[in-house]
Design a protein around this motif. Structure first.
Motif, PDB file in Angstrom:
ATOM      1  N   LYS A  74       0.595  -4.891   5.215  1.00  0.00           N
ATOM      2  CA  LYS A  74       0.617  -3.607   4.378  1.00  0.00           C
ATOM      3  C   LYS A  74      -0.156  -2.228   4.991  1.00  0.00           C
ATOM      4  O   LYS A  74      -1.393  -1.823   4.493  1.00  0.00           O
ATOM      5  CB  LYS A  74       0.077  -3.593   3.246  1.00  0.00           C
ATOM      6  CG  LYS A  74       0.924  -5.295   2.112  1.00  0.00           C
ATOM      7  CD  LYS A  74       1.656  -4.606   1.857  1.00  0.00           C
ATOM      8  CE  LYS A  74       1.859  -3.294   0.323  1.00  0.00           C
ATOM      9  NZ  LYS A  74       3.006  -2.317   0.391  1.00  0.00           N
TER      10      LYS A  74
ATOM     11  N   THR B  84      -3.175   1.469   3.581  1.00  0.00           N
ATOM     12  CA  THR B  84      -2.049   0.206   2.925  1.00  0.00           C
ATOM     13  C   THR B  84      -1.095   1.160   2.627  1.00  0.00           C
ATOM     14  O   THR B  84      -1.248   2.511   2.242  1.00  0.00           O
ATOM     15  CB  THR B  84      -2.920   0.707   1.066  1.00  0.00           C
ATOM     16  OG1 THR B  84      -4.901  -0.429   1.117  1.00  0.00           O
ATOM     17  CG2 THR B  84      -2.137  -0.528   0.470  1.00  0.00           C
ATOM     18  N   THR B  85      -0.113   0.610   3.426  1.00  0.00           N
ATOM     19  CA  THR B  85       1.989   1.312   3.424  1.00  0.00           C
ATOM     20  C   THR B  85       1.741   0.545   1.779  1.00  0.00           C
ATOM     21  O   THR B  85       1.966  -0.261   1.411  1.00  0.00           O
ATOM     22  CB  THR B  85       1.612   1.221   4.628  1.00  0.00           C
ATOM     23  OG1 THR B  85       2.309  -0.674   4.004  1.00  0.00           O
ATOM     24  CG2 THR B  85       1.215   1.494   5.778  1.00  0.00           C
ATOM     25  N   LYS B  86       3.181   1.795   1.806  1.00  0.00           N
ATOM     26  CA  LYS B  86       4.178   1.508   0.643  1.00  0.00           C
ATOM     27  C   LYS B  86       4.811   0.968   0.790  1.00  0.00           C
ATOM     28  O   LYS B  86       4.822  -0.231  -0.212  1.00  0.00           O
ATOM     29  CB  LYS B  86       4.458   3.220  -0.247  1.00  0.00           C
ATOM     30  CG  LYS B  86       3.677   3.931  -0.050  1.00  0.00           C
ATOM     31  CD  LYS B  86       4.376   5.278  -0.724  1.00  0.00           C
ATOM     32  CE  LYS B  86       3.800   6.329  -1.108  1.00  0.00           C
ATOM     33  NZ  LYS B  86       4.055   7.125  -1.808  1.00  0.00           N
TER      34      LYS B  86
ATOM     35  N   GLY C   7       7.996   9.676   4.851  1.00  0.00           N
ATOM     36  CA  GLY C   7       6.612  10.135   3.952  1.00  0.00           C
ATOM     37  C   GLY C   7       5.365  10.807   3.341  1.00  0.00           C
ATOM     38  O   GLY C   7       4.285  11.701   3.876  1.00  0.00           O
TER      39      GLY C   7
ATOM     40  N   GLU D  32       6.206   1.758   7.351  1.00  0.00           N
ATOM     41  CA  GLU D  32       5.624   3.292   7.820  1.00  0.00           C
ATOM     42  C   GLU D  32       4.627   3.079   9.614  1.00  0.00           C
ATOM     43  O   GLU D  32       4.191   4.121  10.058  1.00  0.00           O
ATOM     44  CB  GLU D  32       4.010   3.443   6.824  1.00  0.00           C
ATOM     45  CG  GLU D  32       4.727   4.409   5.390  1.00  0.00           C
ATOM     46  CD  GLU D  32       3.450   4.353   4.281  1.00  0.00           C
ATOM     47  OE1 GLU D  32       2.332   5.035   4.359  1.00  0.00           O
ATOM     48  OE2 GLU D  32       3.803   4.521   3.067  1.00  0.00           O
TER      49      GLU D  32
END
Length: 526
Positions: free
Chosen positions: A375, A505-507, A97, A420
Motif C-alpha cells: 500500500k 498510503t496509496t488508494k 490521481g 500509484e
C-alpha cells in the motif's frame, strides 16, 4: 563488478535477398552523430504525419503516422478498438490521481474512424501482448513500418535506430536519459510532449534498473524469456517514459505508437531477442527448422498469420514461420552479439570466499504463505522453512535454467485500483537488512487501464499479473547468505525515476500470494 554484458557467437538468421535490401539498425546514440541520417529520419516522420490528412480510404493514408500508430492500438468504434474517447479517457484519467499535467495529456486524443477499405479492420489494434506472439508480432510490425519510413525518407539505405538504454546518461551522469534524437523540441518531428515530465528537458533521468534484461536472459526457455522480457525492460521502460503508465502517449498500450520513441524502444526489444536467439543457437543458422527444434512451440504457432500494409499502402500478410525464414525479414543490428543487459554496478564482492558457491548447494526451500498487501510503503517479508518444494516436478531443462538453481516464485500478484507506485523487488539478509540485491521491478503496462481484445492474460481479470518466476542463483551468491533461514524478500516503492523512501498510503494496492525460494530439481534428483 557484476557482469552486465553477455557475449556469444552471432548466428545467421538474416541473409541478403535480391527482393529486399538488408537493413542494419544502429543505436540512436550513433545514429544522432550522422546529420544525413537524422535528416532522413525527420523527413520520414514529418511526411508520414502529413499523410494523416489524406482520405482515409487511400493508400496514402495507409502510409500515415496515425495509421501505423493505430495498427498497434487506437480509439474509435472498430472491432479491435480500446474504446472511444468518451469511454476511455474518463476511466483512464482516474489513474492521474488529480495531477493536472497528467490530466492535460488526454486533451489531444481523438477517435479515429475505421476506413471502409476492406483492409484496415483486420490490421488496426492487432498488437500482441501478454502472450507468446508478442515478440514475433512486433518484429513483423517494425519490418513493415521501417519499409514505409524508408520510402518516405527518400533514402534507400534508411534503417530504424534502436534505443540502447545505457548509451546516454542523465543530466547528473546517472540514470537513463531519453535519446538526444527524440529529446526536446529541437528533435522536431521526433518530439512528443506527452512524456514523463523532466525527461524531454533533460532535467531528470530514468532509474537504470528499469532497463535491466538480466532476469529474462537468465532463462533458456523461450516462454519464460519472452514473458520476462515483455515485463522488463519492455513494460518497465514504457511506464518509465510514460508517467508511470498513467498517461498517453507512450505509457498507454492503445496509444503508444503515437510517440516516435516507441519505435526506437521496440527496436531495442527486438535486438535483445536477437541477442538471446544468437546465444541459444551458438553459431547455428537460425531458421524455421532450428526454431521448431529449440523454442518448444507447437507447429500451429508458426502458422499464425497477421495482416499489415507495405510501403505502398497495399495489404500484406506474414506468418510467424516467415519470421524464422532467412531472407524474409532482412534486418540485423550493429550490436546483436554483445548486449548490455543492465548497468554495471561497482561494488565490493559480497561472496564469502570460495566456500560461498558450495554453501549455495545446501540451501533448502523457504516460503511465506500468508500473502501480503502493498500500500505504498516498503515491506520486508521474511521467509521460513517450506514444507514442500513445488518446482521439484519441473525439470531444469523445462524451466530453462540450470539444475539446482534457486528460483524466486511470487504467486497471485493482483492489482486493486491504481497502486500509484510500482515496486522494486529485492532479496536481502535478515541478519543484515542493509545487504540486499535487486531482482526486478513490478510494472503495470497493459495491466491497469483499458486494452483491446488482442491483449491476453492468464485470467479474465485485466488487473491480474499472475505468477512471477525469477532465477536468483547469482543474486543469492552475491548476497553471500550461508543459510536459507537468513533470506527475506523486500518490496520498495518506486516511481520509475527513483525509490520512494517517505512513508505514504496509496488508494490502490498490490496483493501478493505465496512467496517461495526453492531449487529447480529434476525428477531423477528427488
Amino acid at each position: 563488478m557484476k557482469r552486465a554484458i553477455i557475449t556469444f557467437i552471432t548466428a545467421a538468421i538474416y541473409c541478403s535477398s535480391p527482393a529486399y535490401a538488408v537493413s542494419e539498425r544502429i543505436s540512436a546514440y550513433d545514429f544522432a552523430k550522422d546529420p544525413a541520417k537524422v535528416a532522413a529520419l525527420q523527413r520520414a516522420v514529418a511526411t508520414m504525419k502529413s499523410h494523416d490528412a489524406a482520405d482515409n480510404s487511400t493508400p496514402e493514408f495507409r502510409t500515415s503516422w496515425q495509421y501505423w500508430a493505430n495498427t498497434h492500438g487506437y480509439l474509435g468504434t472498430g472491432p479491435n478498438a480500446a474504446g472511444t474517447v468518451a469511454t476511455y479517457v474518463p476511466a483512464s484519467i482516474g489513474m492521474c490521481g488529480g495531477d493536472p499535467v497528467c490530466i492535460s495529456y488526454y486533451d489531444h486524443l481523438r477517435d479515429t474512424p475505421l476506413p471502409n477499405d476492406g483492409v484496415t479492420k483486420d490490421i488496426w489494434g492487432t498488437c500482441q501482448h501478454g502472450d507468446l506472439n508478442f515478440l514475433p508480432w512486433h518484429r513483423m510490425y517494425l519490418h513493415f513500418f521501417e519499409r514505409v519510413m524508408r520510402k518516405q525518407s527518400g533514402d534507400a539505405n534508411f534503417s530504424l535506430p534502436y534505443w540502447d538504454y545505457f548509451d546516454e546518461k542523465g543530466p547528473t551522469g546517472k540514470g537513463i536519459a531519453l535519446p538526444e534524437l527524440v529529446r526536446g523540441k529541437s528533435a522536431g518531428a521526433m518530439y512528443d510532449q506527452f512524456r514523463t515530465p523532466g525527461l524531454n528537458e533533460y532535467l531528470t533521468a530514468i532509474d537504470p534498473s528499469n532497463g535491466s534484461a538480466k532476469q529474462a536472459f537468465d532463462f533458456t526457455n523461450f516462454k519464460l524469456f519472452s514473458s520476462l522480457l515483455e515485463s522488463q525492460p519492455h513494460g518497465a521502460m514504457h511506464c518509465a517514459t510514460g508517467s508511470g503508465c498513467r498517461a498517453p502517449d507512450i505509457g498507454q498500450v492503445p496509444l503508444a505508437g503515437l510517440d516516435p520513441v516507441f519505435y526506437l524502444h521496440h527496436a531495442n526489444i527486438d535486438r535483445l531477442w536477437q541477442c538471446w536467439l544468437n546465444r541459444e543457437a551458438n553459431g547455428k543458422t537460425i531458421d524455421l527448422a532450428w526454431a521448431k527444434a529449440n523454442l518448444g512451440m507447437p507447429d500451429s504457432w508458426y502458422d499464425t498469420s497477421y495482416q499489415f500494409v507495405d510501403e505502398n499502402g497495399q495489404a500484406v500478410s506474414m506468418t510467424i514461420a516467415d519470421v524464422f525464414t532467412p531472407g524474409v525479414i532482412n534486418v540485423h543490428y550493429a550490436n546483436e552479439s554483445s548486449c548490455t543487459l543492465e548497468k554495471p554496478v561497482l561494488k565490493k564482492p559480497r561472496l564469502l570466499g570460495a566456500a560461498a558457491p558450495k554453501a549455495m548447494k545446501s540451501l533448502s526451500p523457504v516460503s511465506h504463505t500468508k500473502g501480503v498487501v502493498l500500500k505504498g510503503n516498503a515491506l520486508t517479508v521474511p521467509l521460513q522453512a517450506a514444507t514442500e518444494s513445488r518446482l521439484r516436478s519441473a525439470s531444469p531443462r523445462a524451466m530453462g535454467t540450470r539444475q539446482g538453481n534457486m528460483m524466486l516464485i511470487i504467486e497471485n500478484v493482483d492489482i486493486q485500483g491504481d497502486p500509484e507506485v510500482t515496486y522494486k523487488i529485492y532479496i536481502s539478509s535478515k541478519r543484515n537488512p542493509k545487504k540486499s540485491v535487486y531482482i526486478a521491478t513490478l510494472n503495470y503496462f497493459g495491466v491497469i487501464g483499458s486494452m483491446h481484445k488482442n491483449h491476453s492474460s492468464d485470467s479474465d481479470s485485466s488487473n491480474k499479473i499472475g505468477t512471477l518466476i525469477y532465477d536468483v542463483q547469482e543474486e543469492l551468491m552475491e548476497l553471500g547468505v550461508q543459510s536459507t533461514s537468513d533470506i527475506a524478500v523486500r518490496f520498495v516503492p518506486s516511481n520509475f525515476i527513483k525509490e520512494i523512501t517517505k512513508k505514504q498510503t496509496t488508494k490502490g494496492s498490490v496483493t501478493v500470494g505465496n512467496i517461495r525460494i526453492e531449487p529447480s530439481i529434476g525428477e531423477s534428483d528427488q
